[in-house]
Scaffold this motif. Structure first.
Motif, PDB file in Angstrom:
ATOM      1  N   TYR A   1       2.261  14.259  16.637  1.00  0.00           N
ATOM      2  CA  TYR A   1       2.545  12.822  16.644  1.00  0.00           C
ATOM      3  C   TYR A   1       1.412  12.036  15.996  1.00  0.00           C
ATOM      4  CZ  TYR A   1       2.810   8.057  18.476  1.00  0.00           C
ATOM      5  OH  TYR A   1       2.814   6.685  18.576  1.00  0.00           O
ATOM      6  N   LEU A   2       0.184  12.294  16.412  1.00  0.00           N
ATOM      7  CA  LEU A   2      -0.963  11.525  15.910  1.00  0.00           C
ATOM      8  C   LEU A   2      -1.176  11.737  14.422  1.00  0.00           C
ATOM      9  CD1 LEU A   2      -3.452  12.092  18.866  1.00  0.00           C
ATOM     10  CD2 LEU A   2      -2.297   9.964  18.269  1.00  0.00           C
ATOM     11  N   ASN A   3      -1.080  12.972  13.960  1.00  0.00           N
ATOM     12  CA  ASN A   3      -1.300  13.238  12.542  1.00  0.00           C
ATOM     13  C   ASN A   3      -0.187  12.666  11.669  1.00  0.00           C
ATOM     14  OD1 ASN A   3      -3.710  15.221  11.826  1.00  0.00           O
ATOM     15  ND2 ASN A   3      -2.957  15.801  13.840  1.00  0.00           N
ATOM     16  N   THR A   4       1.044  12.804  12.103  1.00  0.00           N
ATOM     17  CA  THR A   4       2.158  12.256  11.318  1.00  0.00           C
ATOM     18  C   THR A   4       2.097  10.734  11.276  1.00  0.00           C
ATOM     19  OG1 THR A   4       3.532  14.152  11.936  1.00  0.00           O
ATOM     20  CG2 THR A   4       4.658  12.229  11.051  1.00  0.00           C
ATOM     21  N   LEU A   5       1.813  10.133  12.416  1.00  0.00           N
ATOM     22  CA  LEU A   5       1.693   8.671  12.451  1.00  0.00           C
ATOM     23  C   LEU A   5       0.540   8.206  11.565  1.00  0.00           C
ATOM     24  CD1 LEU A   5       2.620   5.983  13.668  1.00  0.00           C
ATOM     25  CD2 LEU A   5       1.042   6.391  15.574  1.00  0.00           C
ATOM     26  N   GLY A   6      -0.581   8.905  11.623  1.00  0.00           N
ATOM     27  CA  GLY A   6      -1.702   8.555  10.749  1.00  0.00           C
ATOM     28  C   GLY A   6      -1.353   8.709   9.274  1.00  0.00           C
ATOM     29  N   GLY A   7      -0.590   9.759   8.943  1.00  0.00           N
ATOM     30  CA  GLY A   7      -0.174   9.948   7.559  1.00  0.00           C
ATOM     31  C   GLY A   7       0.720   8.828   7.070  1.00  0.00           C
ATOM     32  N   ILE A   8       1.640   8.367   7.918  1.00  0.00           N
ATOM     33  CA  ILE A   8       2.531   7.265   7.533  1.00  0.00           C
ATOM     34  C   ILE A   8       1.745   5.975   7.360  1.00  0.00           C
ATOM     35  CG2 ILE A   8       4.446   5.816   8.341  1.00  0.00           C
ATOM     36  CD1 ILE A   8       5.583   8.312   9.716  1.00  0.00           C
ATOM     37  N   ARG A   9       0.807   5.723   8.249  1.00  0.00           N
ATOM     38  CA  ARG A   9       0.037   4.483   8.169  1.00  0.00           C
ATOM     39  C   ARG A   9      -0.912   4.455   6.974  1.00  0.00           C
ATOM     40  NH1 ARG A   9      -1.788   3.695  14.511  1.00  0.00           N
ATOM     41  NH2 ARG A   9       0.128   2.693  15.268  1.00  0.00           N
ATOM     42  N   ASN A  10      -1.359   5.610   6.536  1.00  0.00           N
ATOM     43  CA  ASN A  10      -2.351   5.669   5.464  1.00  0.00           C
ATOM     44  C   ASN A  10      -1.742   5.783   4.069  1.00  0.00           C
ATOM     45  OD1 ASN A  10      -4.499   5.526   7.270  1.00  0.00           O
ATOM     46  ND2 ASN A  10      -4.566   7.747   7.547  1.00  0.00           N
ATOM     47  N   ILE A  11      -0.429   5.661   3.961  1.00  0.00           N
ATOM     48  CA  ILE A  11       0.195   5.700   2.642  1.00  0.00           C
ATOM     49  C   ILE A  11      -0.277   4.499   1.826  1.00  0.00           C
ATOM     50  CG2 ILE A  11       2.402   5.479   1.432  1.00  0.00           C
ATOM     51  CD1 ILE A  11       3.673   7.066   3.687  1.00  0.00           C
ATOM     52  N   ASP A  12      -0.607   4.742   0.585  1.00  0.00           N
ATOM     53  CA  ASP A  12      -1.107   3.681  -0.292  1.00  0.00           C
ATOM     54  C   ASP A  12      -0.064   2.572  -0.420  1.00  0.00           C
ATOM     55  OD1 ASP A  12      -2.247   2.103  -2.204  1.00  0.00           O
ATOM     56  OD2 ASP A  12      -2.642   3.713  -3.643  1.00  0.00           O
ATOM     57  N   ARG A  13      -0.496   1.349  -0.129  1.00  0.00           N
ATOM     58  CA  ARG A  13       0.428   0.214  -0.168  1.00  0.00           C
ATOM     59  C   ARG A  13       0.995   0.001  -1.570  1.00  0.00           C
ATOM     60  NH1 ARG A  13       1.526  -3.663   3.362  1.00  0.00           N
ATOM     61  NH2 ARG A  13       2.380  -5.642   2.634  1.00  0.00           N
ATOM     62  N   LYS A  14       0.189   0.330  -2.587  1.00  0.00           N
ATOM     63  CA  LYS A  14       0.667   0.158  -3.962  1.00  0.00           C
ATOM     64  C   LYS A  14       1.854   1.071  -4.258  1.00  0.00           C
ATOM     65  CE  LYS A  14      -3.816  -1.280  -5.806  1.00  0.00           C
ATOM     66  NZ  LYS A  14      -4.918  -0.949  -6.758  1.00  0.00           N
ATOM     67  N   THR A  15       1.867   2.249  -3.629  1.00  0.00           N
ATOM     68  CA  THR A  15       2.986   3.159  -3.819  1.00  0.00           C
ATOM     69  C   THR A  15       4.268   2.567  -3.248  1.00  0.00           C
ATOM     70  OG1 THR A  15       1.448   5.013  -3.590  1.00  0.00           O
ATOM     71  CG2 THR A  15       3.792   5.521  -3.420  1.00  0.00           C
ATOM     72  N   VAL A  16       4.151   1.951  -2.077  1.00  0.00           N
ATOM     73  CA  VAL A  16       5.318   1.317  -1.463  1.00  0.00           C
ATOM     74  C   VAL A  16       5.782   0.133  -2.306  1.00  0.00           C
ATOM     75  CG1 VAL A  16       6.192   0.180   0.611  1.00  0.00           C
ATOM     76  CG2 VAL A  16       4.542   2.045   0.820  1.00  0.00           C
ATOM     77  N   GLU A  17       4.817  -0.640  -2.832  1.00  0.00           N
ATOM     78  CA  GLU A  17       5.179  -1.781  -3.679  1.00  0.00           C
ATOM     79  C   GLU A  17       5.853  -1.320  -4.964  1.00  0.00           C
ATOM     80  OE1 GLU A  17       1.489  -3.770  -4.216  1.00  0.00           O
ATOM     81  OE2 GLU A  17       1.491  -4.707  -2.219  1.00  0.00           O
ATOM     82  N   ALA A  18       5.394  -0.192  -5.507  1.00  0.00           N
ATOM     83  CA  ALA A  18       6.035   0.348  -6.710  1.00  0.00           C
ATOM     84  C   ALA A  18       7.471   0.774  -6.411  1.00  0.00           C
ATOM     85  CB  ALA A  18       5.232   1.540  -7.236  1.00  0.00           C
ATOM     86  N   ALA A  19       7.681   1.353  -5.223  1.00  0.00           N
ATOM     87  CA  ALA A  19       9.039   1.741  -4.839  1.00  0.00           C
ATOM     88  C   ALA A  19       9.933   0.516  -4.715  1.00  0.00           C
ATOM     89  CB  ALA A  19       9.000   2.519  -3.526  1.00  0.00           C
ATOM     90  N   ASP A  20       9.370  -0.575  -4.169  1.00  0.00           N
ATOM     91  CA  ASP A  20      10.134  -1.828  -4.080  1.00  0.00           C
ATOM     92  C   ASP A  20      10.485  -2.341  -5.471  1.00  0.00           C
ATOM     93  OD1 ASP A  20      10.039  -1.786  -1.335  1.00  0.00           O
ATOM     94  OD2 ASP A  20       8.256  -3.055  -1.197  1.00  0.00           O
ATOM     95  N   ALA A  21       9.516  -2.288  -6.368  1.00  0.00           N
ATOM     96  CA  ALA A  21       9.741  -2.785  -7.728  1.00  0.00           C
ATOM     97  C   ALA A  21      10.807  -1.963  -8.456  1.00  0.00           C
ATOM     98  CB  ALA A  21       8.432  -2.755  -8.519  1.00  0.00           C
ATOM     99  N   MET A  22      10.907  -0.687  -8.114  1.00  0.00           N
ATOM    100  CA  MET A  22      11.915   0.171  -8.735  1.00  0.00           C
ATOM    101  C   MET A  22      13.292  -0.012  -8.123  1.00  0.00           C
ATOM    102  SD  MET A  22       9.681   3.674  -9.036  1.00  0.00           S
ATOM    103  CE  MET A  22      11.085   4.625  -9.634  1.00  0.00           C
ATOM    104  N   GLY A  23      13.375  -0.824  -7.076  1.00  0.00           N
ATOM    105  CA  GLY A  23      14.664  -1.115  -6.468  1.00  0.00           C
ATOM    106  C   GLY A  23      15.177  -0.041  -5.527  1.00  0.00           C
ATOM    107  N   LEU A  24      14.262   0.777  -4.996  1.00  0.00           N
ATOM    108  CA  LEU A  24      14.699   1.823  -4.066  1.00  0.00           C
ATOM    109  C   LEU A  24      15.143   1.204  -2.753  1.00  0.00           C
ATOM    110  CD1 LEU A  24      11.992   4.624  -4.531  1.00  0.00           C
ATOM    111  CD2 LEU A  24      14.227   4.430  -5.617  1.00  0.00           C
ATOM    112  N   THR A  25      16.202   1.730  -2.202  1.00  0.00           N
ATOM    113  CA  THR A  25      16.653   1.267  -0.896  1.00  0.00           C
ATOM    114  C   THR A  25      15.695   1.780   0.179  1.00  0.00           C
ATOM    115  OG1 THR A  25      18.057   3.218  -0.550  1.00  0.00           O
ATOM    116  CG2 THR A  25      19.053   1.319  -1.683  1.00  0.00           C
TER     117      THR A  25
END
Length: 271
Positions: A157-181
């Motif tokens: 639980y702790l490692n997976t949660l830490g992995g999700i929280r530490n994802i680069d925000r720019k990667t998520v923003e790029a996914a948004d820009a690409m129109g991913l659901t």
């Protein structure tokens, strides 16, 4: 030396690869020197009477005992029982730990609802829950599996949660820009980004699962490696005790090697 073409450009040779292979084999051999020396010294001291056989049996005696247990089918049966317990406990703990981490990591409401009790519960020594488990579940298989499950849940639980929280925000923003659901972002960005830490948690959980099994099999077990060791303790059979401990360690190393292989295959993109 390096071969050259007619134009004078160098041609790669296999010499560096061959040297690397020789170095790896030499390193592997060096790592076996100290264990072999320790076992040899142990045998010599036991044969000379320096180490009392009532304290611990000699390596040759342990090897003969292991052969007898295998010939009688006792060791295989005990190992299979322990593997089943770890398999069930680890499976339940992995599903629970991963699901809770994903819910807490992907939703603010989920984090507020799940993370506080998980942070409180993880500070409890789960071996201290054995008396409660016995009261709640009796002395059958359920408290043993519950103990293993508890040991697996929190590192994953702790490692997976830490992995999700530490994802680069720019990667998520790029996914948004690409129109991913949202489901596409979870599948292609968030979960792969959290995978390295999840696999680290998986290795930690497996180690704790085997440690929990050793303790769990002292709860009125009538079969399994823990029962074999406890029964041998009653009769001061140190050779049987060592055989059981060696099997525990081999199983732990084998499962860890499987996860490391999975890690290399799943994270080839990192290289």
């Amino acid at each position: 030396m390096t071969a050259t073409t007619l134009t004078g450009s160098p041609v790669p040779t296999r010499a560096p690869r061959a040297r690397a292979g020789a170095v790896n084999r030499l390193t592997w051999l060096r790592r076996w020197i100290s264990p072999v020396l320790v076992i040899t010294l142990w045998q010599l001291l036991s044969s000379a009477g320096v180490i009392d056989e009532r304290s611990i049996a000699a390596p040759l005696d342990i090897a003969r005992t292991a052969g007898d247990l295998v010939a009688d089918g006792v060791l295989q049966s005990a190992t299979l029982t322990s593997l089943q317990r770890v398999g069930i406990g680890f499976g339940l703990g992995a599903v629970l730990g991963l699901d809770l981490a994903v819910l807490a990591g992907l939703s603010r409401f989920g984090e507020d609802a799940i993370d506080p009790p998980m942070q409180m519960l993880r500070t409890l020594p789960h071996f201290g829950l054995i008396p409660l488990f016995i009261i709640w579940f009796g002395i059958g298989e359920t408290p043993k599996i519950a103990l293993i499950t508890m040991g697996v849940v929190f590192p994953l639980y702790l490692n997976t949660l830490g992995g999700i929280r530490n994802i680069d925000r720019k990667t998520v923003e790029a996914a948004d820009a690409m129109g991913l659901t949202w489901p596409q972002r979870v599948r292609h960005v968030i979960l792969p980004g959290a995978l390295p830490q999840t696999l680290t948690g998986l290795r930690q959980s497996l180690g704790i699962a085997w440690l929990s099994l050793i303790v769990a099999e002292t709860i009125s077990a009538s079969e399994g490696l823990g029962y074999l060791i406890n029964n041998a303790r009653e009769f001061q059979q140190t050779d049987v005790i060592v055989v059981g401990l060696v099997v525990y360690s081999i199983l732990g190393l084998a499962t860890d090697a499987i996860v490391r292989l999975l890690e290399r295959r799943a994270l080839t993109w990192r290289a």
